[in-house]
Design an enzyme around this catalytic site. Structure first.
Site, PDB file in Angstrom:
ATOM      1  N   HIS A   2       0.695  16.002  -3.326  1.00 45.84           N
ATOM      2  CA  HIS A   2       1.670  16.318  -4.619  1.00 45.84           C
ATOM      3  C   HIS A   2       0.513  17.859  -4.380  1.00 45.84           C
ATOM      4  CE1 HIS A   2       3.715  13.186  -6.222  1.00 45.84           C
ATOM      5  NE2 HIS A   2       2.698  12.802  -6.843  1.00 45.84           N
ATOM      6  N   CYS A  16      -4.258  -3.000   0.164  1.00 44.30           N
ATOM      7  CA  CYS A  16      -4.733  -4.183  -0.365  1.00 44.30           C
ATOM      8  C   CYS A  16      -4.787  -4.326   1.172  1.00 44.30           C
ATOM      9  CB  CYS A  16      -4.102  -4.602  -0.407  1.00 44.30           C
ATOM     10  SG  CYS A  16      -3.459  -4.299  -2.831  1.00 44.30           S
ATOM     11  N   SER A  52       0.598  -1.207  -0.206  1.00 43.41           N
ATOM     12  CA  SER A  52       0.012   0.255   0.193  1.00 43.41           C
ATOM     13  C   SER A  52       0.452   1.339  -0.107  1.00 43.41           C
ATOM     14  CB  SER A  52      -0.958   0.052   1.581  1.00 43.41           C
ATOM     15  OG  SER A  52      -1.701  -1.169   1.143  1.00 43.41           O
TER      16      SER A  52
END
Length: 270
Positions: A123, A146, A118
């Site tokens: 950003h 996951c 994971s």
């Protein structure tokens, strides 16, 4: 082959489904002069620098119950920042961790869950327009897990971490997992809308719209702040520094910018 895989799944309970939340926020303001626009960019860069973003993502990892394996962070010149965080599973604390019913996730608190392969990334994109006076800050956050828990559990915390004019969210479940009989499962929790995971105060503050593709397990929700107070959108100057006519023009400019981002298309100038 299928039998061996099913037996392994039964023994270990591993879940191959990938649940991804893309969370985009926009903050908009009006800065009349080039100096004020530069100061806005500097303010955003300081308020959401790599260290602050790392703390936000660390809180997200705690909420969804993940161990932080590695962090890469960077402040950019002239502006913007990025943080990438690799996370792994913690032990399952309770059978109630997995989502079986829709409902708002918590604000910051520790929740243990099963996660593997994971990551969380962020950003930032501050920008300004030299002619219109508009300045916009955008932050993109991706939480991909996951396991049995959905990253939607961290949604309300993220919304409260970024006071935003516009929020655009995408949630998708990808891949499949098998039960012990070999039957594929393409989703393992109930969801009809991202809206059902929002807290009441968020629902009250935003105009909300869905565009969902249920058969593809793809859910899209966008939100636009309902209340507009021009005092909150003037950077470097106040309402007393403008004439009433100027304030009307600036308000129209800001609202058009918000509508264009919210609806994803340019509008005719009036």
């Amino acid at each position: 082959m299928v039998g061996r895989m099913s037996k392994r799944l039964k023994l270990h309970g591993f879940n191959n489904l990938t649940k991804s939340l893309s969370f985009n926020i926009y903050d908009i303001c009006y800065a009349r002069t080039e100096e004020h626009r530069s100061e806005y960019i500097e303010y955003i860069d300081e308020a959401y620098n790599a260290n602050r973003l790392t703390q936000i993502l660390t809180d997200v990892a705690n909420i969804i119950g993940a161990n932080v394996l590695d962090i890469s962070r960077q402040d950019y010149d002239p502006q913007g920042a990025s943080v990438t965080m690799l996370i792994s599973e913690e032990p399952i604390a309770t059978e109630k961790i997995g989502y079986t019913e829709e409902g708002p996730g918590p604000l910051p608190e520790t929740v243990l869950a099963h996660l593997d392969k994971s990551h969380i990334t962020v950003h930032t994109y501050p920008e300004s327009h030299p002619q219109s006076g508009l300045s916009t800050f955008r932050a993109d956050i991706d939480v991909s897990t996951c396991g049995r828990i959905s990253p939607l559990r961290a949604l309300n915390y993220l919304i409260h971490s970024f006071e935003s004019d516009i929020v655009i969210m995408d949630y998708r479940v990808r891949g499949f997992t098998r039960d012990i009989r070999g039957k594929k499962h393409f989703i393992d929790h109930k969801i009809t809308s991202i809206q059902n995971f929002l807290s009441k105060d968020t629902e009250e503050r935003y105009q909300i719209m869905d565009v969902n593709v249920y058969q593809e397990y793809l859910f899209h929700t966008k939100m636009l702040l309902k209340n507009f107070d021009i005092n909150n959108y003037l950077f470097g100057m106040g309402v007393n520094d403008y004439t009433p006519r100027e304030l009307v023009r600036i308000e129209k400019l800001l609202k058009r910018e918000m509508f264009e981002i919210f609806y994803g298309r340019n509008m005719n100038k009036t």
